[in-house]
Enzyme design. Structure first.
Site, PDB file in Angstrom:
ATOM      1  N   SER A 159       0.889  -1.265   0.046  1.00  0.00           N
ATOM      2  CA  SER A 159      -0.019  -0.121  -0.247  1.00  0.00           C
ATOM      3  C   SER A 159       1.028   1.228   0.139  1.00  0.00           C
ATOM      4  O   SER A 159       1.930   0.948   0.564  1.00  0.00           O
ATOM      5  CB  SER A 159      -0.777   0.152   1.300  1.00  0.00           C
ATOM      6  OG  SER A 159      -1.531   1.458   1.425  1.00  0.00           O
ATOM      7  N   TYR A 172      -2.297  -0.693  10.104  1.00  0.00           N
ATOM      8  CA  TYR A 172      -2.142  -1.019   8.729  1.00  0.00           C
ATOM      9  C   TYR A 172      -0.903  -0.709   7.966  1.00  0.00           C
ATOM     10  O   TYR A 172      -0.105  -1.482   7.262  1.00  0.00           O
ATOM     11  CB  TYR A 172      -3.451  -0.551   8.009  1.00  0.00           C
ATOM     12  CG  TYR A 172      -3.446  -0.962   6.462  1.00  0.00           C
ATOM     13  CD1 TYR A 172      -4.095  -2.100   5.945  1.00  0.00           C
ATOM     14  CD2 TYR A 172      -3.272   0.249   5.480  1.00  0.00           C
ATOM     15  CE1 TYR A 172      -4.353  -2.211   4.729  1.00  0.00           C
ATOM     16  CE2 TYR A 172      -3.391  -0.175   4.203  1.00  0.00           C
ATOM     17  CZ  TYR A 172      -3.838  -1.339   3.606  1.00  0.00           C
ATOM     18  OH  TYR A 172      -3.905  -1.610   2.360  1.00  0.00           O
TER      19      TYR A 172
END
Length: 275
Positions: A159, A172
């Site tokens: 990501s 995350y």
């Protein structure tokens, strides 16, 4: 001289393991690889989702042209990547069913959002178990097999949050950053064995995970324009990615067109991180 056909990745006849293939980016990767003549082992903790994907794709022939002759297949394997033993057993089964793995794509991931000091122990540990340890488990099972054969490509879908702070997304972002560095270290260790390891870092992509963050009708516009309250820049290309945009980058890195690329982190985020 390369025998790669210009404009088309040369992948027909290979076998790929794709984790998190039940929806979103994982499903798009599985579809794209299969269309190029790759036999795909589609895995997901939600077994019914990958079974449905395999059922949809099985009647479809690969893309026309030379690759159409390849006897590609799609098979579904329920798999929890946090279970190291299950990963090893599933990899054994895939190689018995489909043949030697030449491609591994790590897509499985979860998102738990909360301010950093309000994350629970379970939020933190579960996020790392899937997003980081899951990558470790699959790579540990697959990389030595690839090395013994002198070839292979591993692509981890991380990501852009791994490279820029995000409010409410500390677990995350940290888990994805760890997965990125693990993949690069893996690439360094296995380069001499002909195994390439790269990362694709998506930005905002129209997936169920992205939509879970949208709390009102203006949320997509804030993604495009940026949000001062959360210190977030917008997307210069002024569009949210489609899962296929990410899949195309994965396919490129998995293919021989990227045969001299390893330990790289390709951001596919429309310029959102200004990199």
């Amino acid at each position: 001289m390369s025998d790669t056909v210009p404009g088309r990745p040369r992948l027909a006849g290979r076998v790929a393991l794709v984790t998190g293939a039940g929806q979103g980016i994982g499903a798009a990767v599985a579809r794209s690889l299969y269309a190029l003549g790759v036999s795909v082992a589609a895995t997901d903790v939600h077994g019914a989702a990958v079974a449905e994907l395999a059922e949809r794709l099985a009647p479809q022939a690969p893309a026309s042209g030379p690759i159409a002759a390849a006897a590609a297949a799609v098979r579904a394997y329920p798999l929890d990547v946090t279970d190291g033993r299950a990963v090893e057993e599933t990899v054994d089964r895939i190689e018995r069913d489909l043949g030697p793995l030449g491609i591994l794509v790590n897509v499985a991931g979860i998102l738990r959002t909360a301010p950093a000091a309000e994350l629970t122990d379970e939020d933190w540990s579960r996020t790392f178990a899937v997003n980081t340890t899951g990558v470790f488990h699959t790579a540990r099972a697959v990389a030595p097999r690839m090395a013994a054969r002198g070839t292979g490509s591993i692509v981890t879908v991380a990501s852009n949050a791994a490279g820029i702070p995000r409010t409410g997304m500390s677990a995350y972002a940290a888990s994805k950053a760890a997965a990125v560095m693990f993949t690069k270290c893996l690439g360094l260790e296995y380069a001499r064995h002909g195994v390439r390891c790269n990362v694709v870092a998506p930005g905002s992509t129209d997936t169920p995970m992205q939509r879970s963050l949208w709390t009102d009708a203006d949320a997509p516009r804030r993604v495009l324009d940026g949000d001062l309250a959360t210190y977030r820049t917008g997307i210069p290309l002024a569009r949210i990615a489609d899962p296929q945009d990410i899949a195309d980058a994965v396919v490129f890195l998995a293919s021989d067109q990227a045969r001299h690329i390893t330990m790289q982190d390709l951001y596919v985020d429309g310029g959102a991180t200004l990199r």
